[in-house]
Design an enzyme around this catalytic site. Structure first.
Site, short mmCIF file in Angstrom:
data_model
loop_
_atom_site.label_atom_id
_atom_site.label_comp_id
_atom_site.label_asym_id
_atom_site.label_seq_id
_atom_site.Cartn_x
_atom_site.Cartn_y
_atom_site.Cartn_z
NE ARG A 1 -3.16 -0.02 3.26
CZ ARG A 1 -2.52 0.39 4.33
NH1 ARG A 1 -1.87 1.60 4.47
NH2 ARG A 1 -2.40 -0.32 5.35
CG ASP B 1 -9.82 17.45 -14.57
OD1 ASP B 1 -9.06 16.85 -15.52
OD2 ASP B 1 -10.90 16.79 -14.17
CE LYS C 1 -12.64 9.65 -18.61
NZ LYS C 1 -12.97 11.21 -18.07
C1 LIG Z 1 -13.43 11.35 -16.78
C2 LIG Z 1 -12.93 12.49 -16.11
C3 LIG Z 1 -12.69 12.60 -14.80
C4 LIG Z 1 -12.76 11.30 -13.88
O1 LIG Z 1 -11.96 10.23 -14.19
P1 LIG Z 1 -12.41 8.63 -13.76
O2 LIG Z 1 -10.89 8.14 -14.21
O3 LIG Z 1 -13.42 8.25 -14.50
O4 LIG Z 1 -12.36 8.70 -12.30
C5 LIG Z 1 -12.12 13.71 -14.07
N1 LIG Z 1 -12.11 14.80 -14.94
C6 LIG Z 1 -12.35 14.99 -16.25
C7 LIG Z 1 -12.56 16.09 -16.94
C8 LIG Z 1 -12.95 13.53 -16.80
O5 LIG Z 1 -13.31 13.59 -18.19
#
Ligand SMILES: *Cc1c(COP(=O)(O)O)cnc(C)c1O
Length: 368
Positions: free
Chosen positions: A50, A171, A196
């Site tokens: 962990r 983000d 993504k």
């Molecule tokens: C998909 C997404 C997330 C969350 O990601 P996960 O891997 O599904 O937890 C956060 N921010 C944006 C802009 C996203 O498109």
């Protein structure tokens, strides 16, 4: 405002530089909960799964090279965002979230952060540069925002945050480090969903944070160790593998998206088209200054929900799916989740298919 390009060559030769004769060029995967640990536990690198893992370390080295700052791997984008928020916020703090960005942080705010005494407010991405950040503890910024593709000036907004003593968390999921250098543009923390484009093959969930601030980084590492929000060795290994083709895939996806946006913007079936790379898009000037490439997401508004659904169903090169950034072109009518967009708004995530095939398939589906 031109920023350094991530060194894709160095990324590909990161491991090779340290190899001994006979070792594999490819990264070995190390699935391990326990490590041989005689004597003083403070000596040696790995003690318990962990806390650390050699496969994460290789992944984090690669992510750190791309971001230009130390990185920490997480099991999803939301796990990374949650670590950034909990490393930053305490009871009584105010948090500003994008009103039009990825919706899950707002749900997290409503259901959990509010209960802990954190006041959560929202503002549209296009109005973030209006400022007024005094009194907030942290601001989450997403540009271009998902799904509406509105932009804000990162250098300006992060500078305003810094002046107001606010932690800026960017983000960068829609852009990747190859499309936008959030830390160079002033972010205190960059977070991303590597589910993504960085993963890119629609087979893993993953995320990361990166920061030049040692205290913030240490707090996010503690959050990961203490809550157990850790990536599995195999997923870390798959993401490490995927990162080696990210530059190639991202370039192809952006090339395809640029050509498709130009081609579809005057199409009679398309009422409106959002793509920051297109002259005439509200974000174009800013995109040209702060983004290295305009990305692979296109927002298409068709006449109504039925026509949008039909377009997606009629195109053999569009997979109907939520999420984006894979090698396969995918699309989704975002209003089906209740997003605040027109009923006929389609978020198209352009993949790596040969351009001629994609253009022909998309035009045939729009005509149908
Ligand atoms: C998909 C997404 C997330 C969350 O990601 P996960 O891997 O599904 O937890 C956060 N921010 C944006 C802009 C996203 O498109």
């Amino acid at each position: 405002m031109a920023t350094e390009k991530p060194d894709a060559s160095a990324l590909l030769h990161l491991r090779g530089a340290a190899l001994e004769r006979g070792e594999p060029l490819a990264l070995p995967i190390t699935p391990a909960s326990m490590f041989h640990l005689p004597g003083d536990p403070a000596t040696g690198v790995d003690a318990y799964g962990r806390m650390s893992n050699p496969t994460w370390r290789a992944l984090e080295e690669a992510l750190g090279l791309l971001e230009g700052a130390p990185a920490l791997a997480f099991p999803s984008g939301m796990a990374a965002i949650t670590a950034a928020l909990f490393a930053t916020l305490k009871a009584g703090d105010r948090l500003l979230l994008p009103a039009d960005g990825y919706y899950t942080p707002r749900v997290l705010g409503d259901r959990f952060l509010a209960k802990l005494g954190i006041a959560v407010e929202t503002r549209p991405t296009a109005r973030l540069a209006d400022g007024g950040f005094e009194g907030f503890r942290a601001v989450l910024i997403e540009t271009p925002s998902n799904p509406g593709l509105d932009l804000c000036d990162l250098a300006d907004v992060t500078a305003q945050c810094r002046a107001a003593g606010v932690v800026s968390i960017v983000d960068n999921t829609t852009m990747t480090p190859f499309g936008q250098r959030a830390l160079e543009l002033g972010a205190d923390i960059v977070v991303a969903s590597d589910t993504k484009a960085p993963g890119g093959h629609s087979d893993i969930l993953a995320g990361h944070v990166a920061s030049k601030d040692e205290a913030l980084l240490a707090a996010m590492r503690d959050w990961r160790t203490l809550t157990g929000s850790i990536p599995g060795a195999f997923d870390a290994w798959l993401l490490h593998r995927s990162l080696q083709t990210l530059e190639l895939r991202f370039a192809r996806m952006c090339d395809n998206a640029e050509a498709i946006a130009a081609r579809l913007s005057g199409h009679p079936a398309v009422q409106a088209l959002r793509y920051p790379g297109l002259p005439g898009d509200p974000g174009h000037g800013l995109a040209a200054r702060q983004m290295r490439r305009p990305g692979f997401l296109i927002g298409l508004t068709l006449a109504d929900a039925a026509r949008a659904d039909h377009f997606i169903a009629a195109c053999p090169l569009i997979e109907p799916a939520t999420s984006f950034g894979g090698v396969h072109t995918t699309a989704e009518r975002r209003a089906r989740w209740g997003d605040d967009v027109a009923p006929g708004y389609v978020r198209l995530s352009v993949g790596t298919e040969p351009l001629e095939d994609l253009v022909a398939a998309l035009e045939a589906a729009l005509a149908a």
